[in-house]
Design a protein around this motif. Structure first.
Motif, short mmCIF file in Angstrom:
data_model
loop_
_atom_site.label_atom_id
_atom_site.label_comp_id
_atom_site.label_asym_id
_atom_site.label_seq_id
_atom_site.Cartn_x
_atom_site.Cartn_y
_atom_site.Cartn_z
N GLN A 262 0.69 -1.22 -0.01
CA GLN A 262 -0.42 0.39 0.23
C GLN A 262 1.14 1.04 0.14
OE1 GLN A 262 -0.38 -2.68 1.98
NE2 GLN A 262 -2.56 -2.81 2.28
N GLU A 263 1.78 1.14 1.05
CA GLU A 263 2.92 1.90 1.00
C GLU A 263 3.80 2.59 -0.49
OE1 GLU A 263 6.91 3.75 2.85
OE2 GLU A 263 5.59 2.18 4.04
N ALA A 265 2.32 2.18 -3.70
CA ALA A 265 1.30 1.80 -4.28
C ALA A 265 1.77 3.53 -4.30
CB ALA A 265 0.20 1.82 -3.94
N ARG A 266 1.29 4.07 -3.10
CA ARG A 266 1.26 5.40 -2.90
C ARG A 266 2.39 6.71 -3.82
NH1 ARG A 266 -0.75 3.71 2.08
NH2 ARG A 266 0.97 4.41 2.81
N ASP A 272 -4.38 4.18 -4.56
CA ASP A 272 -5.32 2.89 -4.41
C ASP A 272 -4.70 1.28 -4.56
OD1 ASP A 272 -7.66 0.60 -4.89
OD2 ASP A 272 -9.13 2.21 -6.43
N PRO A 273 -4.35 0.69 -3.78
CA PRO A 273 -3.63 -0.32 -3.70
C PRO A 273 -3.88 -1.67 -4.47
CG PRO A 273 -4.51 0.00 -1.10
CD PRO A 273 -4.97 0.78 -2.65
N THR A 277 -2.41 -2.95 -8.24
CA THR A 277 -1.91 -4.16 -8.37
C THR A 277 -2.75 -4.70 -9.68
OG1 THR A 277 -2.62 -5.26 -5.89
CG2 THR A 277 -2.49 -6.95 -7.53
#
Length: 295
Positions: A262-263, A265-266, A272-273, A277
């Protein structure tokens, strides 16, 4: 086409190939082209990564339209984004095709074409996609040696083989740039300054929400014109390059850190994870977690 490439789309019915990125996979590949190692049937195609072909022994090899007899030591710089027609090549000789992932030369999500001037010859835009250079006889053993060294590194896969293979590749590209001095100068004097600006914007802003319109506005042209220039010169769209920068950075973070997906991705501009993905899997063939596990 080598196993290092995969077809990802069609453009006007012609397949577009991309360099196959795999966890821990080689950033460069060598394909022998001679009477004993002929590739399978090849049709008209486009590749959006750099390809260098070196003719060690010309034999009966002819290239171009109309055909011209190749010489020992000829080197062909294949333009990324151009339609390559195998009908331009006839006869049998001994040659090597060197395929490589341009992002591997700079790493860390930097803009390949703008950050690495050695790649400018691969944007030449010559009709037919083939820029023909000639390696002087005294330099030909060095070229053969560099390609043989890349092959050895790829076969042995010893410690640091990726770095060693890239070092030999860089020496080849230095020689290409020196042989193609006039071509590189023409590119720098033409609209390649626009490409440099585009990649600079992408490099600085890929970690934030960024669209084609944003990039076009930053460089002062219309989105349609920018799409045409970038696709003609690189074989990809502006959005493709934004995604590529994000994926290069994401792969690096997944392989070299233990930061949560998640980190990551940001940090690459896809907060938005779930969407991150999907994009990662579409571009790399595996999910972020699978990439990390395999790497």
């Amino acid at each position: 086409m080598t196993e290092a490439a995969r077809a990802v789309s069609l453009r006007a019915g012609v397949p577009v190939y991309r360099y196959r990125i795999t966890p821990g996979g080689p950033p460069v590949s060598v394909l022998r082209l001679d009477a004993h190692h002929q590739p399978g049937e090849v049709h008209r195609h486009i590749h959006d990564f750099p390809v260098l072909v070196y003719v060690e022994r010309a034999g009966r090899l002819e290239t171009g339209v109309p055909p011209v007899q190749a010489r020992d030591g000829d080197a062909y710089v294949l333009a990324a984004g151009a339609v390559i027609d195998p009908a331009q090549v006839a006869g049998v000789g001994s040659a090597f095709a060197v395929f490589f992932d341009s992002a591997a030369l700079v790493g860390d999500g930097q803009a390949s074409w703008q950050s690495h001037p050695l790649l400018f010859p691969f944007l030449h835009g010559i009709r037919g996609g083939l820029l023909r250079l000639h390696v002087p006889p005294e330099r030909q053993p060095a070229w053969s040696g560099a390609i043989a060294a890349i092959e050895r590194e790829l076969a042995d896969r010893g410690a640091g083989y990726r770095q060693a293979a890239l070092a030999h590749l860089t020496l080849l590209l230095v020689n290409v740039a020196r042989l193609a001095t006039d071509v590189v100068g023409d590119l720098r004097r033409s609209n390649e300054t626009l490409l440099a600006e585009v990649f600079d914007v992408i490099q600085r802003r890929f970690a934030e929400p960024l669209s084609l319109r944003d990039v076009a506005a930053s460089v002062g042209v219309t989105p349609g014109y920018l799409t045409t220039v970038v696709r003609r010169r690189t074989g990809r769209t502006v959005v493709d390059w934004i995604t590529e920068h994000r994926m290069v950075r994401a792969r690096r973070l997944l392989s070299e850190t233990d930061r949560p997906v998640q980190e990551i991705a940001r940090q690459v501009g896809l907060p938005d994870p779930a969407y991150f993905t999907r994009v990662f899997r579409a571009n790399n063939g595996v999910t972020p977690r699978e990439w990390r596990r395999e790497a």
